[in-house]
Each structure stands twice: as C-alpha cells, then as structure tokens.
Design a protein around this motif. Structure first.
Motif, PDB file in Angstrom:
ATOM      1  N   ILE A  10     -51.185  31.620 -63.305  1.00  8.35           N
ATOM      2  CA  ILE A  10     -52.340  31.476 -62.430  1.00  8.35           C
ATOM      3  C   ILE A  10     -51.788  31.105 -61.061  1.00  8.35           C
ATOM      4  O   ILE A  10     -51.076  30.106 -60.931  1.00  8.35           O
ATOM      5  CB  ILE A  10     -53.297  30.351 -62.909  1.00  8.35           C
ATOM      6  CG1 ILE A  10     -53.566  30.431 -64.411  1.00  8.35           C
ATOM      7  CG2 ILE A  10     -54.561  30.338 -62.064  1.00  8.35           C
ATOM      8  CD1 ILE A  10     -54.159  31.715 -64.907  1.00  8.35           C
ATOM      9  N   LEU A  55     -51.887  42.260 -63.291  1.00 14.38           N
ATOM     10  CA  LEU A  55     -53.114  41.525 -63.045  1.00 14.38           C
ATOM     11  C   LEU A  55     -53.903  41.480 -64.352  1.00 14.38           C
ATOM     12  O   LEU A  55     -54.112  42.504 -64.991  1.00 14.38           O
ATOM     13  CB  LEU A  55     -53.916  42.216 -61.944  1.00 14.38           C
ATOM     14  CG  LEU A  55     -55.019  41.402 -61.284  1.00 14.38           C
ATOM     15  CD1 LEU A  55     -54.467  40.123 -60.656  1.00 14.38           C
ATOM     16  CD2 LEU A  55     -55.718  42.235 -60.241  1.00 14.38           C
ATOM     17  N   ALA A  56     -54.272  40.289 -64.772  1.00  9.27           N
ATOM     18  CA  ALA A  56     -54.977  40.123 -66.051  1.00  9.27           C
ATOM     19  C   ALA A  56     -56.384  40.703 -65.964  1.00  9.27           C
ATOM     20  O   ALA A  56     -57.068  40.561 -64.953  1.00  9.27           O
ATOM     21  CB  ALA A  56     -55.044  38.649 -66.426  1.00  9.27           C
ATOM     22  N   SER A  57     -56.775  41.361 -67.027  1.00  7.47           N
ATOM     23  CA  SER A  57     -58.121  41.906 -67.105  1.00  7.47           C
ATOM     24  C   SER A  57     -58.651  41.671 -68.516  1.00  7.47           C
ATOM     25  O   SER A  57     -58.109  42.240 -69.461  1.00  7.47           O
ATOM     26  CB  SER A  57     -58.115  43.400 -66.788  1.00  7.47           C
ATOM     27  OG  SER A  57     -59.414  43.921 -66.853  1.00  7.47           O
ATOM     28  N   PRO A  58     -59.624  40.810 -68.694  1.00  6.25           N
ATOM     29  CA  PRO A  58     -60.319  40.070 -67.645  1.00  6.25           C
ATOM     30  C   PRO A  58     -59.463  38.913 -67.127  1.00  6.25           C
ATOM     31  O   PRO A  58     -58.496  38.505 -67.775  1.00  6.25           O
ATOM     32  CB  PRO A  58     -61.570  39.545 -68.348  1.00  6.25           C
ATOM     33  CG  PRO A  58     -61.143  39.380 -69.778  1.00  6.25           C
ATOM     34  CD  PRO A  58     -60.159  40.512 -70.019  1.00  6.25           C
ATOM     35  N   GLN A  59     -59.836  38.397 -65.966  1.00  2.00           N
ATOM     36  CA  GLN A  59     -59.159  37.243 -65.397  1.00  2.00           C
ATOM     37  C   GLN A  59     -59.420  36.008 -66.263  1.00  2.00           C
ATOM     38  O   GLN A  59     -60.454  35.918 -66.924  1.00  2.00           O
ATOM     39  CB  GLN A  59     -59.678  36.983 -63.964  1.00  2.00           C
ATOM     40  CG  GLN A  59     -59.240  38.036 -62.965  1.00  2.00           C
ATOM     41  CD  GLN A  59     -57.809  37.804 -62.546  1.00  2.00           C
ATOM     42  OE1 GLN A  59     -57.502  36.866 -61.836  1.00  2.00           O
ATOM     43  NE2 GLN A  59     -56.902  38.657 -62.999  1.00  2.00           N
ATOM     44  N   VAL A  60     -58.477  35.065 -66.261  1.00  2.45           N
ATOM     45  CA  VAL A  60     -58.667  33.797 -66.955  1.00  2.45           C
ATOM     46  C   VAL A  60     -59.730  33.028 -66.166  1.00  2.45           C
ATOM     47  O   VAL A  60     -59.609  32.843 -64.955  1.00  2.45           O
ATOM     48  CB  VAL A  60     -57.348  33.002 -67.037  1.00  2.45           C
ATOM     49  CG1 VAL A  60     -57.584  31.669 -67.716  1.00  2.45           C
ATOM     50  CG2 VAL A  60     -56.273  33.801 -67.767  1.00  2.45           C
ATOM     51  N   SER A  61     -60.775  32.594 -66.849  1.00  7.00           N
ATOM     52  CA  SER A  61     -61.893  31.933 -66.176  1.00  7.00           C
ATOM     53  C   SER A  61     -61.579  30.467 -65.892  1.00  7.00           C
ATOM     54  O   SER A  61     -60.715  29.852 -66.532  1.00  7.00           O
ATOM     55  CB  SER A  61     -63.155  32.026 -67.027  1.00  7.00           C
ATOM     56  OG  SER A  61     -63.038  31.187 -68.168  1.00  7.00           O
ATOM     57  N   TYR A  80     -49.624  33.628 -69.391  1.00  3.87           N
ATOM     58  CA  TYR A  80     -50.310  33.900 -68.135  1.00  3.87           C
ATOM     59  C   TYR A  80     -49.774  33.020 -67.016  1.00  3.87           C
ATOM     60  O   TYR A  80     -49.366  31.877 -67.248  1.00  3.87           O
ATOM     61  CB  TYR A  80     -51.815  33.634 -68.261  1.00  3.87           C
ATOM     62  CG  TYR A  80     -52.525  34.653 -69.103  1.00  3.87           C
ATOM     63  CD1 TYR A  80     -53.037  35.817 -68.528  1.00  3.87           C
ATOM     64  CD2 TYR A  80     -52.663  34.469 -70.471  1.00  3.87           C
ATOM     65  CE1 TYR A  80     -53.680  36.766 -69.306  1.00  3.87           C
ATOM     66  CE2 TYR A  80     -53.316  35.415 -71.257  1.00  3.87           C
ATOM     67  CZ  TYR A  80     -53.821  36.559 -70.662  1.00  3.87           C
ATOM     68  OH  TYR A  80     -54.452  37.507 -71.437  1.00  3.87           O
ATOM     69  N   ASN A  93     -55.936  33.950 -58.954  1.00  6.55           N
ATOM     70  CA  ASN A  93     -55.652  35.183 -59.685  1.00  6.55           C
ATOM     71  C   ASN A  93     -54.803  34.876 -60.903  1.00  6.55           C
ATOM     72  O   ASN A  93     -53.907  34.027 -60.856  1.00  6.55           O
ATOM     73  CB  ASN A  93     -54.910  36.187 -58.800  1.00  6.55           C
ATOM     74  CG  ASN A  93     -55.810  36.810 -57.763  1.00  6.55           C
ATOM     75  OD1 ASN A  93     -56.963  37.109 -58.025  1.00  6.55           O
ATOM     76  ND2 ASN A  93     -55.281  37.000 -56.568  1.00  6.55           N
ATOM     77  N   SER A  94     -55.089  35.557 -61.993  1.00  3.55           N
ATOM     78  CA  SER A  94     -54.274  35.370 -63.200  1.00  3.55           C
ATOM     79  C   SER A  94     -53.536  36.664 -63.503  1.00  3.55           C
ATOM     80  O   SER A  94     -54.059  37.765 -63.314  1.00  3.55           O
ATOM     81  CB  SER A  94     -55.124  34.917 -64.380  1.00  3.55           C
ATOM     82  OG  SER A  94     -56.229  35.748 -64.590  1.00  3.55           O
ATOM     83  N   TYR A  95     -52.302  36.482 -63.967  1.00  2.00           N
ATOM     84  CA  TYR A  95     -51.405  37.590 -64.263  1.00  2.00           C
ATOM     85  C   TYR A  95     -50.857  37.421 -65.666  1.00  2.00           C
ATOM     86  O   TYR A  95     -50.473  36.323 -66.068  1.00  2.00           O
ATOM     87  CB  TYR A  95     -50.227  37.617 -63.281  1.00  2.00           C
ATOM     88  CG  TYR A  95     -50.652  37.744 -61.846  1.00  2.00           C
ATOM     89  CD1 TYR A  95     -50.783  38.996 -61.251  1.00  2.00           C
ATOM     90  CD2 TYR A  95     -50.930  36.619 -61.084  1.00  2.00           C
ATOM     91  CE1 TYR A  95     -51.178  39.116 -59.926  1.00  2.00           C
ATOM     92  CE2 TYR A  95     -51.323  36.735 -59.760  1.00  2.00           C
ATOM     93  CZ  TYR A  95     -51.448  37.984 -59.190  1.00  2.00           C
ATOM     94  OH  TYR A  95     -51.842  38.095 -57.882  1.00  2.00           O
TER      95      TYR A  95
END
Length: 113
Positions: free
Chosen positions: A47, A66-72, A45, A52-54
């Motif tokens: 960030i 685009l990462a789904s879910p986003q890295v928290s 990933y 936003n995380s990818y």
C-alpha cells in the motif's frame, strides 16, 4: 502491466499474505534490507502513501501490478487492528482509520513500541 518498486509512491506498507504482520518501508533503497528475511512475498500487497494497493506478482526482481479490486480502508483497518493486538496493544476494536495518512501513523507507532 508490470510495475517496478521504484515506480510506487514511498513510503509503503507491506501487507504480507497469510500473516497479520505489517511492515512500514520508507524507501525503495530500504526494501531489500527490510524484506530480505521474509521469504516469498508473491501474493502479498503493498500500500503506497497515496492509498494505491499493488499485488506482488514476482519476487526477484520485485514486480507489482495494480491490485484489482484495491485493498479497502476497511480491510486495512482490520489488518492494523490485528497487527496492534498481536503487538500487545489493547482496545484495538476502538482503533479507527479514516485516511491513508492515519494508517501510516498507526503502523509507525506500533513499530516504535
């Protein structure tokens, strides 16, 4: 939809798959030089500085989604704690991250020491 490295907001932090290592990369121009020896990055990933995380879904050329879910922020805090501990910093459980800016500051600090 595939995203190119040049399209993300720089700097970025690389969160490598199967590793506690983090890598701060200042610009897309520095990407190849700083990541060239890391091997396969697919599944890792990125960030960006807006939070936003990818997900890296292709290595050459590097393509992202685009990462789904986003890295928290909680996941990032845990990664930074592990990275700090691996680099000899103590009391990492007390390390807190409340913002993406703090994430970048802490990773930059660890890399300098």
């Amino acid at each position: 939809m595939s995203i190119l490295l040049e399209q993300v907001n720089w700097p970025v932090i690389l969160l490598q798959q199967d590793s506690v290592d983090l890598l701060l990369v200042e610009s897309s121009l520095d990407w190849s030089e700083q990541t060239g020896m890391l091997g396969v990055l697919k599944g890792s990933y990125i960030i960006d500085d807006t939070g936003n995380s990818y997900l890296i879904n292709e290595d050459l050329p590097t393509r992202l989604q685009l990462a789904s879910p986003q890295v928290s922020l909680e996941q990032l805090r845990s990664s930074v704690q592990q990275y700090a501990s691996q680099n000899g910093h103590c009391c990492t459980s007390k390390l807190t991250l409340n913002t993406i800016e703090q994430l970048f500051e802490v990773v930059a600090f660890i890399e300098q020491n």
